[in-house]
Scaffold this motif. Sequence first.
Motif, mmCIF file in Angstrom:
data_model
loop_
_atom_site.group_PDB
_atom_site.id
_atom_site.type_symbol
_atom_site.label_atom_id
_atom_site.label_comp_id
_atom_site.label_asym_id
_atom_site.label_seq_id
_atom_site.Cartn_x
_atom_site.Cartn_y
_atom_site.Cartn_z
ATOM 1 N N ILE A 25 0.838 -1.204 0.000
ATOM 2 C CA ILE A 25 0.000 0.000 0.000
ATOM 3 C C ILE A 25 0.871 1.251 0.000
ATOM 4 O O ILE A 25 0.595 2.225 -0.717
ATOM 5 C CB ILE A 25 -0.947 -0.006 1.216
ATOM 6 C CG1 ILE A 25 -1.972 -1.143 1.079
ATOM 7 C CG2 ILE A 25 -1.663 1.338 1.347
ATOM 8 C CD1 ILE A 25 -2.855 -1.321 2.299
ATOM 9 N N GLY A 26 1.942 1.229 0.784
ATOM 10 C CA GLY A 26 2.842 2.376 0.827
ATOM 11 C C GLY A 26 3.499 2.643 -0.514
ATOM 12 O O GLY A 26 3.583 3.798 -0.960
ATOM 13 N N ILE A 27 3.959 1.591 -1.180
ATOM 14 C CA ILE A 27 4.607 1.746 -2.484
ATOM 15 C C ILE A 27 3.629 2.307 -3.507
ATOM 16 O O ILE A 27 3.941 3.254 -4.244
ATOM 17 C CB ILE A 27 5.166 0.395 -2.960
ATOM 18 C CG1 ILE A 27 6.378 -0.010 -2.133
ATOM 19 C CG2 ILE A 27 5.541 0.462 -4.442
ATOM 20 C CD1 ILE A 27 6.910 -1.372 -2.472
ATOM 21 N N VAL A 28 2.424 1.735 -3.555
ATOM 22 C CA VAL A 28 1.431 2.190 -4.528
ATOM 23 C C VAL A 28 1.041 3.634 -4.257
ATOM 24 O O VAL A 28 0.914 4.446 -5.186
ATOM 25 C CB VAL A 28 0.196 1.270 -4.489
ATOM 26 C CG1 VAL A 28 -0.936 1.862 -5.331
ATOM 27 C CG2 VAL A 28 0.543 -0.119 -5.004
ATOM 28 N N THR A 29 0.866 3.997 -2.980
ATOM 29 C CA THR A 29 0.475 5.361 -2.640
ATOM 30 C C THR A 29 1.544 6.368 -3.044
ATOM 31 O O THR A 29 1.247 7.385 -3.692
ATOM 32 C CB THR A 29 0.207 5.468 -1.129
ATOM 33 O OG1 THR A 29 -0.820 4.546 -0.760
ATOM 34 C CG2 THR A 29 -0.231 6.880 -0.766
ATOM 35 N N LEU A 30 2.798 6.094 -2.677
ATOM 36 C CA LEU A 30 3.881 7.016 -3.026
ATOM 37 C C LEU A 30 4.055 7.113 -4.539
ATOM 38 O O LEU A 30 4.228 8.208 -5.091
ATOM 39 C CB LEU A 30 5.184 6.555 -2.369
ATOM 40 C CG LEU A 30 5.249 6.661 -0.843
ATOM 41 C CD1 LEU A 30 6.541 6.045 -0.324
ATOM 42 C CD2 LEU A 30 5.132 8.110 -0.398
ATOM 43 N N ASP A 31 4.003 5.978 -5.213
ATOM 44 C CA ASP A 31 4.186 5.986 -6.666
ATOM 45 C C ASP A 31 3.020 6.692 -7.356
ATOM 46 O O ASP A 31 3.225 7.405 -8.344
ATOM 47 C CB ASP A 31 4.314 4.553 -7.174
ATOM 48 C CG ASP A 31 4.717 4.489 -8.636
ATOM 49 O OD1 ASP A 31 5.915 4.619 -8.924
ATOM 50 O OD2 ASP A 31 3.820 4.326 -9.498
ATOM 51 N N PHE A 32 1.821 6.493 -6.825
ATOM 52 C CA PHE A 32 0.650 7.137 -7.440
ATOM 53 C C PHE A 32 0.769 8.651 -7.391
ATOM 54 O O PHE A 32 0.525 9.342 -8.377
ATOM 55 C CB PHE A 32 -0.627 6.682 -6.743
ATOM 56 C CG PHE A 32 -1.867 7.374 -7.243
ATOM 57 C CD1 PHE A 32 -2.475 6.970 -8.421
ATOM 58 C CD2 PHE A 32 -2.410 8.450 -6.547
ATOM 59 C CE1 PHE A 32 -3.610 7.623 -8.906
ATOM 60 C CE2 PHE A 32 -3.538 9.109 -7.013
ATOM 61 C CZ PHE A 32 -4.143 8.679 -8.196
ATOM 62 N N PHE A 33 1.151 9.191 -6.222
ATOM 63 C CA PHE A 33 1.279 10.640 -6.116
ATOM 64 C C PHE A 33 2.435 11.153 -6.968
ATOM 65 O O PHE A 33 2.383 12.269 -7.484
ATOM 66 C CB PHE A 33 1.449 11.053 -4.658
ATOM 67 C CG PHE A 33 0.163 11.025 -3.879
ATOM 68 C CD1 PHE A 33 -0.834 11.949 -4.138
ATOM 69 C CD2 PHE A 33 -0.055 10.074 -2.906
ATOM 70 C CE1 PHE A 33 -2.033 11.925 -3.433
ATOM 71 C CE2 PHE A 33 -1.247 10.031 -2.192
ATOM 72 C CZ PHE A 33 -2.241 10.968 -2.458
ATOM 73 N N ALA A 34 3.478 10.342 -7.131
ATOM 74 C CA ALA A 34 4.590 10.746 -7.985
ATOM 75 C C ALA A 34 4.185 10.781 -9.454
ATOM 76 O O ALA A 34 4.703 11.579 -10.239
ATOM 77 C CB ALA A 34 5.771 9.798 -7.797
ATOM 78 N N ARG A 35 3.249 9.909 -9.835
ATOM 79 C CA ARG A 35 2.815 9.828 -11.237
ATOM 80 C C ARG A 35 1.462 10.499 -11.474
ATOM 81 O O ARG A 35 0.899 10.366 -12.568
ATOM 82 C CB ARG A 35 2.696 8.367 -11.664
ATOM 83 C CG ARG A 35 3.972 7.556 -11.601
ATOM 84 C CD ARG A 35 3.677 6.112 -11.991
ATOM 85 N NE ARG A 35 4.784 5.220 -11.743
ATOM 86 C CZ ARG A 35 5.686 4.875 -12.658
ATOM 87 N NH1 ARG A 35 5.590 5.349 -13.888
ATOM 88 N NH2 ARG A 35 6.669 4.051 -12.347
ATOM 89 N N ALA A 36 0.909 11.187 -10.483
ATOM 90 C CA ALA A 36 -0.459 11.700 -10.600
ATOM 91 C C ALA A 36 -0.651 12.563 -11.843
ATOM 92 O O ALA A 36 -1.633 12.418 -12.580
ATOM 93 C CB ALA A 36 -0.828 12.488 -9.342
ATOM 94 N N SER A 37 0.284 13.459 -12.083
ATOM 95 C CA SER A 37 0.152 14.332 -13.254
ATOM 96 C C SER A 37 0.225 13.539 -14.546
ATOM 97 O O SER A 37 -0.449 13.869 -15.534
ATOM 98 C CB SER A 37 1.250 15.401 -13.231
ATOM 99 O OG SER A 37 2.543 14.797 -13.251
#
Length: 364
Positions: A25-37
Amino acid sequence: MSLLDRYVTRTFFAVFLTALVVFSIGIVTLDFFARASVFVDSDGLESQLASGYSRLELIARFYLAYLPYVLKDTLGFVSVAAGMFTVTHLLRNNEVQPVLAAGRSARRMFMPVFACGLLIAFAQIAFQELVIPGLNREQIVLKRLFSGERSDGVDRLPHLRDGRGRVTRAGFYSFQDQSLRDVVIAQPWNDKGSVETWFVDRLEPDGEQWRAAAPVRILPAGISAVGRSLPTGSPVDLGVSPNDVEALTAERGMAELNYSQLKALLEKFPDRRNLQVALQRQLARPMSSFILLLCGVPILLGLSGRSLVLGAAVAFGVSATFYFLEIFMTSLGDRGELPPVVAVWFPSVLFFSIGLSRLMTIRT
């Protein structure tokens, strides 16, 4: 297996599964915000959205294909974290001293933890051999899609050299049908350095070989020689299979291949150091789950670690040191400054030796 062994094993796997879920969950959350744009503004999504996929479905598909790659390389950290929290849990609940007082050593008490680490290592080997290669194409397509690149293939492939002097250049490689387009093949004609050049607009996979989907034009080696051609459907030998080409494209790393694929590639490209290193890593990396546990558990026992913070610190310190050393040694192997076997296996052998010596000298 005794009742105590089953209890320690049950405790370890409960903590391991919890740590795996939290870490994922932590990996997906951090990666999602990094790729949000990228997820919102990436070009090239229109065709996929028009095909009936929603944006959320595409993002979910991306992470279902992406997450296994991350976990495969970080499972050692998750394992050692689970081991540290298992030891801390037993120490905080005063469950170790009664066992020691009954005459069982700490080494014997925590043997199930090491056995679990070894089991996870074998499971990781099976996972990377059987599951990871099948996820690769989906992950590459979606990653390129969200980065605004062509998701159907790769332009400007690196030159493919088969070890026998044959060099293949291709203008495009398709992920959908594994075809090559705008192909130029230069192959030795004799021992004097003469080269015969083949031109074909499209090559399609035919099992482990290639077949021309358009006529093949052949430019002869000698000035006085007469050019010739081959009809559509003729077999064309590149010296590399369709799977080899996909593995060697610039957008695909060696981590997505299984052992047999890497070994086959190394036989065709024996001079490529990155393949030699990757083959050794394929064997060494899964053992990190066991080796880091063997190193971390005795350290924590020696500190009588009852604090969760101390357990987390030991897990992070051992894992970070191991992975930094592994990255450094692997880079030396890729540059040819160390033999691949030494570069890849040195961190594992070093940490295994430290862990074994700590385990054998621990006071119980």
